[in-house]
Design an enzyme around this catalytic site. Structure first.
Site: not given
Length: 254
Positions: A18, A62-63, A160, A164, A195
């Protein structure tokens, strides 16, 4: 932007696919050594590293796990050289499908906490792990990835967007603490991208509607957003920190 990143190692979280993959390609194109962080997308991250070549490496972490992030940064330093640029792109599993989103009647705090754990917690862990390298280099740059849904919550993705928003605040406060080290911390707030895996569930009609409302007449691509990250990571933005730049073709104004 010749030689701007020639001697830089850039760590990009969530870079296996992505937008993250577009970011990795953009920095590699400009000469940077690129660390491609992934959590589960091993095959995609390794393929991207092979595509970019010897100046790239796929590194798993894994952050949300501070110790794993410290180990990852140490691995990056050993394989590619000390990282001086962080692009925090990692995103908790999410699908931009307005029909399937959790509304206020079904949303749980755990939904918001999971998004914030990756968005804000991941940024915290990565900055902490990279701080010794920033200090040794006498500077650096951090770029976080936000959203224009803060300015225009046309679809109320509560979990979400809340995460953010917290990341935007953290970007601003981190810029104050890291400024004396010569580290700039800025955010790029993208819109719906055409996309990525996360936006794949978005109906074409929605993309077309957004394109029609956007002054540039098209939906922003991952590659276009990635180019903006180059600016914030480069010396060309040396007097800019703590800022959020909306990169959505002019759809909304900050």
């Amino acid at each position: 932007m010749p030689d701007t990143f020639e001697n830089q190692t850039v760590l990009i979280t969530g870079a296996g696919r992505g937008l993250g993959a577009a970011l990795a390609r953009a920095f590699a194109r400009e000469g940077a050594r690129v660390a491609i962080n992934y959590r589960r997308s091993a095959a995609e991250a390794e393929a991207l590293a092979r595509e970019i070549g010897p100046r790239a490496a796929a590194v798993r972490a894994d952050v949300t796990d501070a110790e794993a992030v410290r180990a990852m940064v140490a691995e990056v330093a050993a394989r590619l050289g000390p990282p001086s640029v962080l692009v925090h792109n990692a995103l908790a599993d999410f699908s931009f499908n307005g029909d399937a989103r959790a509304g206020l009647d079904t949303l749980g705090w755990a939904d918001i906490a999971r998004q914030a754990e990756v968005a804000v917690g991941g940024a915290l862990h990565a900055i902490q792990a990279m701080r010794p390298h920033f200090e040794a280099a006498g500077g650096g740059a951090v770029v976080t990835i936000g959203t224009n849904l803060l300015q225009n919550p046309v679809v109320p993705y509560h979990d979400y967007t809340a995460a953010k928003a917290a990341l935007m605040a953290f970007t601003r406060t981190a810029s104050k603490d890291l400024g004396p080290l010569g580290v700039r911390v800025n955010m790029i707030a993208g819109g719906l991208l055409r996309t990525t895996d996360a936006s794949a569930a978005t109906p074409e009609a929605v993309f077309d509607t957004i394109a029609g409302l956007t002054p540039l007449g098209h939906v922003t691509t991952p590659e276009e957003l990635a180019d903006a990250a180059l600016f914030f990571a480069s010396p060309w933005s040396r007097a800019v920190t703590g800022q959020t730049l909306v990169v959505d073709g002019g759809l909304v104004c900050d």
